[in-house]
Write an enzyme that holds these catalytic residues in place. Structure first.
Site, PDB file in Angstrom:
ATOM      1  N   ASN A   1       0.839  -1.213   0.000  1.00 35.67           N
ATOM      2  CA  ASN A   1       0.000   0.000   0.000  1.00 35.67           C
ATOM      3  C   ASN A   1       0.868   1.255   0.000  1.00 35.67           C
ATOM      4  OD1 ASN A   1      -2.213  -1.669   0.196  1.00 35.67           O
ATOM      5  ND2 ASN A   1      -2.582  -1.295   2.378  1.00 35.67           N
TER       6      ASN A   1
ATOM      7  N   GLU B   1       5.021  -5.794   9.521  1.00 35.89           N
ATOM      8  CA  GLU B   1       4.380  -7.051   9.116  1.00 35.89           C
ATOM      9  C   GLU B   1       5.423  -8.026   8.547  1.00 35.89           C
ATOM     10  OE1 GLU B   1      -0.238  -5.951   8.209  1.00 35.89           O
ATOM     11  OE2 GLU B   1       1.139  -5.553   6.574  1.00 35.89           O
TER      12      GLU B   1
ATOM     13  N   LEU C   1      -3.822  10.993  14.145  1.00 40.82           N
ATOM     14  CA  LEU C   1      -5.015  10.967  14.998  1.00 40.82           C
ATOM     15  C   LEU C   1      -6.296  10.868  14.173  1.00 40.82           C
ATOM     16  CD1 LEU C   1      -3.842  13.980  17.215  1.00 40.82           C
ATOM     17  CD2 LEU C   1      -3.614  11.568  17.773  1.00 40.82           C
ATOM     18  N   GLY C   2      -6.227  10.284  12.988  1.00 40.69           N
ATOM     19  CA  GLY C   2      -7.419  10.138  12.140  1.00 40.69           C
ATOM     20  C   GLY C   2      -8.007  11.504  11.824  1.00 40.69           C
ATOM     21  N   SER C   3      -9.301  11.651  12.096  1.00 42.34           N
ATOM     22  CA  SER C   3      -9.997  12.902  11.741  1.00 42.34           C
ATOM     23  C   SER C   3      -9.516  14.093  12.565  1.00 42.34           C
ATOM     24  CB  SER C   3     -11.502  12.727  11.913  1.00 42.34           C
ATOM     25  OG  SER C   3     -11.762  12.419  13.268  1.00 42.34           O
TER      26      SER C   3
ATOM     27  N   ASP D   1     -14.176   4.231   3.296  1.00 42.08           N
ATOM     28  CA  ASP D   1     -13.372   3.108   3.783  1.00 42.08           C
ATOM     29  C   ASP D   1     -12.037   3.657   4.309  1.00 42.08           C
ATOM     30  OD1 ASP D   1     -11.913   0.820   4.174  1.00 42.08           O
ATOM     31  OD2 ASP D   1     -12.142   0.037   2.140  1.00 42.08           O
TER      32      ASP D   1
ATOM     33  N   THR E   1      -9.576   1.932   5.471  1.00 40.31           N
ATOM     34  CA  THR E   1      -8.438   1.015   5.303  1.00 40.31           C
ATOM     35  C   THR E   1      -7.367   1.659   4.413  1.00 40.31           C
ATOM     36  OG1 THR E   1     -10.094  -0.741   5.251  1.00 40.31           O
ATOM     37  CG2 THR E   1      -7.837  -1.383   4.744  1.00 40.31           C
TER      38      THR E   1
ATOM     39  N   ASP F   1      -1.440   4.178   5.466  1.00 39.06           N
ATOM     40  CA  ASP F   1      -0.444   3.868   4.432  1.00 39.06           C
ATOM     41  C   ASP F   1      -0.336   5.019   3.433  1.00 39.06           C
ATOM     42  OD1 ASP F   1      -0.046   1.376   5.605  1.00 39.06           O
ATOM     43  OD2 ASP F   1      -1.697   0.488   4.463  1.00 39.06           O
TER      44      ASP F   1
ATOM     45  N   GLY G   1     -11.411   0.306  -0.541  1.00 40.39           N
ATOM     46  CA  GLY G   1     -10.164  -0.469  -0.670  1.00 40.39           C
ATOM     47  C   GLY G   1      -8.971   0.322  -0.190  1.00 40.39           C
TER      48      GLY G   1
HETATM   49  O1  RIB Z   1      -2.961  -0.787   6.496  1.00 37.81           O
HETATM   50  C1  RIB Z   1      -3.965  -1.532   5.859  1.00 37.81           C
HETATM   51  C2  RIB Z   1      -3.446  -2.896   5.503  1.00 37.81           C
HETATM   52  O2  RIB Z   1      -3.179  -3.621   6.678  1.00 37.81           O
HETATM   53  C3  RIB Z   1      -4.413  -3.731   4.719  1.00 37.81           C
HETATM   54  O3  RIB Z   1      -4.314  -3.532   3.332  1.00 37.81           O
HETATM   55  C4  RIB Z   1      -4.080  -5.157   5.172  1.00 37.81           C
HETATM   56  O4  RIB Z   1      -3.529  -5.935   4.168  1.00 37.81           O
HETATM   57  C5  RIB Z   1      -3.167  -4.999   6.378  1.00 37.81           C
HETATM   58  O5  RIB Z   1      -1.875  -5.334   6.089  1.00 37.81           O
END
Ligand code: RIB
Length: 294
Positions: free
Chosen positions: A41, A136, A207-209, A232, A234, A238, A273
């Site tokens: 990402n 990760e 801190l998000g919003s 979204d 997510t 990143d 996404g």
């Molecule tokens: O930061 C969001 C990501 O965290 C997602 O795309 C997921 O794959 C996790 O790794």
């Protein structure tokens, strides 16, 4: 050239009105798969902003591995240092509601990356303007990257997620650490203000919003978020990290780099996404202009 060392996943996303509580089943609204993984990402966020970027990472021998690779190539992320290993690729199971997300990340191939691979890429690290890393990956890989960056004086932006893998010993190796509020509390066991003061111009708490906070050595600086119509969240972190890195390699001053990254993150959450809403440089600049004229 920006180098991202990190995970690449396929995100398996179930959307519902509410999260189920323990033992509960709730009816979902939709199910989709999308490219993800914090490393991938962040690399895509950089590429969309016009940076030359490459990802060092690992994919599995399954179909998902090829999906991940094809997406990275499509997005113009350099893939010369993506290794394929036997076994499954990384997968993240994401529960999504309008307000938030909850993620279970199954490392798969991401954890097959070895520090020896990084050692082989000494010149790749040495020739990078900046390295981005998250958690990760195996800790041994993270350490190898940090040591090489220190040796070659390459700036490092670390997103400490998942924060359970963070070690305070990383701090002297980092140019910037970008935890969210929860990660910051888990890592430093102190208030955000105390932690920021202890690591001036290094710890940037998202801190998000509510924007981003850091300490400039004299006072706490708060950089406002840009309002957004949330679809979204997510990948917002990143996108923030990718945009921050993009501005840093363009020699932008820290506060302005954060303003730009906040605008990029806000645009990213208006689409579905982790990578789906990542903006181009023109889109971010337009948003900032709109804000300034409002
Ligand atoms: O930061 C969001 C990501 O965290 C997602 O795309 C997921 O794959 C996790 O790794």
């Amino acid at each position: 050239m920006i180098t991202v060392v990190g995970s690449a996943n396929v995100d398996v996303i179930a959307e519902a009105e509410i999260f189920p509580v323990q033992g509960e089943t709730v009816r979902g609204k939709s199910f989709q798969t999308a490219p993800g993984g914090k490393g991938a990402n962040q690399a895509v966020a950089c590429a969309k902003l016009g940076e030359t970027v490459q990802l060092i990472g690992s994919i599995g021998s399954d179909e998902f591995g090829q999906t991940i690779l094809a997406n990275l190539r499509n997005q113009k992320v350099g893939t010369a240092y993506i290794y394929q290993t036997d076994g499954p690729s990384g997968v993240a199971v994401i529960l999504l509601t309008e307000e938030d997300n909850r993620i279970i990340s199954i490392p798969g191939a991401n954890h097959a990356l070895k520090p020896e691979r990084i050692k082989e890429l000494l010149d790749v690290i040495r020739n990078s303007q900046l390295v981005m890393i998250q958690l990760e990956l195996p800790k041994s890989v993270v350490w190898q990257v940090l040591k090489l960056c220190k040796q070659f004086q390459v700036p490092v932006v670390m997103d400490p997620a998942p924060s359970g893998s963070f070690q305070l010993d990383f701090m002297p190796y980092l140019t910037y650490l970008t935890p969210n509020e929860t990660e910051c509390a888990a890592i430093f066991g102190a208030s955000m203000e105390e932690a920021a003061e202890k690591y001036p111009n290094q710890l940037l708490v998202t801190l998000g919003s509510k924007g981003v906070c850091y300490h400039d050595g004299e006072r706490l600086i708060h950089v406002d978020a840009v309002p957004a119509k949330v679809i979204d969240t997510t990948g917002a972190g990143d996108t923030f990290n990718g945009a921050l890195a993009s501005q840093l390699v363009r020699q932008c001053d820290l506060q302005q780099a954060i303003q730009f990254a906040n605008a990029a993150a806000s645009l990213s959450i208006e689409k579905f996404g982790a990578q789906g809403g990542m903006p181009s440089r023109q889109e971010v600049l337009r948003k900032i202009e709109e804000m300034n004229n409002a």
